[in-house]
Enzyme design. Sequence first.
Site, PDB file in Angstrom:
ATOM      1  N   LYS A 155      -1.789 -26.061  -2.565  1.00 34.56           N
ATOM      2  CA  LYS A 155      -0.793 -25.575  -3.519  1.00 34.56           C
ATOM      3  C   LYS A 155      -0.480 -24.106  -3.246  1.00 34.56           C
ATOM      4  CE  LYS A 155      -4.419 -24.528  -6.889  1.00 34.56           C
ATOM      5  NZ  LYS A 155      -4.865 -24.680  -8.283  1.00 34.56           N
TER       6      LYS A 155
ATOM      7  N   TYR B 132       3.280   9.187  -2.967  1.00 36.13           N
ATOM      8  CA  TYR B 132       3.822   9.188  -4.328  1.00 36.13           C
ATOM      9  C   TYR B 132       2.749   9.557  -5.334  1.00 36.13           C
ATOM     10  CZ  TYR B 132       8.021   6.688  -2.733  1.00 36.13           C
ATOM     11  OH  TYR B 132       9.185   6.330  -2.112  1.00 36.13           O
TER      12      TYR B 132
END
Length: 359
Positions: A35, A255
């Site tokens: 899955k 950042y």
Amino acid sequence: MSRPTFMRIDLVALRQNLKRVRELAPHSSIIAMVKANAYGHGIDRIAQSLTEAQAFGVASLEEGIRLREVGIKQPIVLMEGLFYPDELNAAAENRFTLVVHHLPHVEMLEKAEVANPFPIWLKINTGMHRLGIPPHQVNDVYHRLSVLPSVQKPIGLMTHFAEADCINGKATKQQIQLFNDLTSHLAGPRSLANSAGILAWKNAHADWVRPGLMLYGASPIPNKTGLDYGLQPVMTLWSRLIAVNQVKKGEKIGYGGTFTAPEDMTIGVVGVGYGDGYPQFAENGTPVLVNETICPLVGRVSMDMLTVDLRNQPNAKVGEPVILWGDGLPVESVAKCSRTSAYEILTRMTPRPKIEISA
């Protein structure tokens, strides 16, 4: 070749991990869980490589249909069952095995008119409290299903563990005992064990096991890696240094300035970021392999780049290889430093990295 960001899939390792499952649960058949795009590894290539798995487990009708489209002949189990009654015809056409986990599923099958009966797993809630028939309804639901022409016999009996990764806990013992008590008088194959159950709870292996994460070489057990259990990483995310910069003591990186250089040092810029699937919130110090040497992540991960401390590799040059996880660097280590799990890291890979296949 454009941007040097790659996801290498080692199908030899995948098959070796399946072999390891067989060694651990030699008397059990295997439902290989594919899955979520085979946990980020590519559902087509993974299923096609697992030719020795007796069945596959998927989360939806669409995933199952995809497997049939690429030639998969083994039984395919819809682990969450059907979501809508109008999916019955497609499920029948594709010979899917259904998981029945609540009364609406029983009602669907009572109304179903199909040429061939569905193989069924009856899922019992023994303590997960997510999907599953509650204990007091098990006998009634089992007998309702057993008289239906739309249901193939014998009916499989299944449950799912909530805390199998807690190897000294009581919860799994209690779930096993409750499951055995509820099903002792019922005919049909049994399935209890997921990856953690296979690794830690031998008495839960039963007739079928359902390996997921361990097939891909990672461990579901806290503070352990797949290597500890004889598993091999299937996915390696790697890139290259795209810049090497000198920074002065006190200068901040990236950042938000979340890392301040403690001394004059060399910083490497790697061509991979959260736009590729690398965790954005990996902490300073997360291990990265530069030329087979651990160099810690420094600064905030960007969409397309991240930065590493090259003091352990002072002679590193632009173009040299960098492994983010996989071969030589367990994904579990990166997950721990990112306050997440190997499950999440692997399944959230994006389409951007170029795929390399080692068969």
